[in-house]
Write a protein that holds these residues in place. Sequence first.
Motif, short mmCIF file in Angstrom:
data_model
loop_
_atom_site.label_atom_id
_atom_site.label_comp_id
_atom_site.label_asym_id
_atom_site.label_seq_id
_atom_site.Cartn_x
_atom_site.Cartn_y
_atom_site.Cartn_z
N PHE A 116 41.37 32.10 29.47
CA PHE A 116 41.71 33.47 29.86
C PHE A 116 40.74 34.46 29.23
O PHE A 116 40.19 35.35 29.91
N ARG A 117 40.50 34.31 27.94
CA ARG A 117 39.60 35.23 27.24
C ARG A 117 38.18 35.11 27.76
O ARG A 117 37.46 36.11 27.89
N PRO A 166 50.62 34.17 36.70
CA PRO A 166 50.75 35.62 36.50
C PRO A 166 49.70 36.25 35.61
O PRO A 166 49.18 37.34 35.94
N GLY A 167 49.36 35.65 34.48
CA GLY A 167 48.42 36.28 33.57
C GLY A 167 47.07 36.53 34.22
O GLY A 167 46.53 37.65 34.16
N MET A 168 46.51 35.51 34.83
CA MET A 168 45.19 35.67 35.44
C MET A 168 45.27 36.51 36.71
O MET A 168 44.34 37.28 37.01
N LEU A 171 45.24 40.02 35.54
CA LEU A 171 43.89 40.37 35.09
C LEU A 171 43.00 40.68 36.29
O LEU A 171 42.22 41.65 36.27
N ALA A 172 43.11 39.87 37.35
CA ALA A 172 42.32 40.10 38.56
C ALA A 172 42.63 41.46 39.17
O ALA A 172 41.73 42.16 39.64
N ALA A 173 43.90 41.81 39.17
CA ALA A 173 44.30 43.09 39.77
C ALA A 173 43.86 44.28 38.91
O ALA A 173 43.49 45.33 39.44
N GLN A 174 43.90 44.11 37.61
CA GLN A 174 43.65 45.24 36.71
C GLN A 174 42.18 45.45 36.38
O GLN A 174 41.74 46.58 36.20
N GLN A 175 41.40 44.36 36.29
CA GLN A 175 40.04 44.49 35.78
C GLN A 175 38.97 43.96 36.74
O GLN A 175 37.77 44.10 36.45
N ALA A 176 39.38 43.37 37.84
CA ALA A 176 38.41 42.86 38.82
C ALA A 176 38.70 43.50 40.17
O ALA A 176 39.49 44.44 40.28
#
Length: 320
Positions: A116-117, A166-168, A171-176
Amino acid sequence: MTVRPRWGVTLPLTGVPLTAHRDLVKELPDLGYTDVWSAETAGTDAFTPLALAAEWSPGLRLGTAIVPVYTRGPGLLAMSAATLAELAPGRFVLGIGTSSPAIVEGWNGGDFAEPFRRVRDTVHFLRSALAGEKVTEEYGTFSVSKFRLERPPAVPPQVMLAALRPGMLRLAAQQADGAITNWLAPHDVAKVRAEVGADTELVARVFVCPTEDADAARGLGRLLISSYLTVPVYAAFHDWLGRGDVLRPMHEAWAAGDRAGANAAIPDSVVDELIVHGSPAECVEKVAAYQEAGLTTPVIAVLPTGDDPAEVVRALAPRR
């Protein structure tokens, strides 16, 4: 703003030389295809087929689904992305993801650590590098010192993330710029869509076996399902989707080294959910069901049936 639905295909086609795709790629926009996406496991690299497609058909959007974040250094990944973005300004999507330990460690000698990181850090680096900035940064999972692209793209590519849980997905929605997923049925789309929101582009590769021989399609489907869904990240994905109990016999047989037993343990219902099969017209309707369920961009992956793969792609063009 809600992105419009699209219709993609995975290239190169199985058994077709790269240069033999030229005529088909030129024809794709007229057939109704909007996208060509590549993959990267042990066949072609992800970028070369798209470089060819960029020259052959200047109207198509081109995407990698996906490039592993571990198998290239950050700078090389940025250079490869910048090259495609220069060839196809405004129509290249860099899809990145973790891939799997087998590919990263077993095949490429990397270290599959803190996935993830590592993805998050790679997105942050790419945003800066593809904007032409000079980058010196300690990211946590890697560091970069004094890197600057010599040929930053005039239009930086979109960056999308391979995401299964959910986590990834968040992340895709928020930062990609979107999420790329895999191995799901139309009725699974709503659960995935709920994690990324209504306005995030959601891309999924859809495996299509256009044959009315259901036994043959299911036989091939079982081989693929047991190979993929026994990988821990996909096993966890399908647990989350609710298939944990029905796939447990497959996992138990696979863990015991019984490959034939693992295949036999996969119910027809699961194969029929995850592998689109039937006549070409039926397959088009089934792929369209993903869009109706909330998928933005279905990307067809044509499974071999013995028919001419290029003719199959033509037959799987979207409804007009």
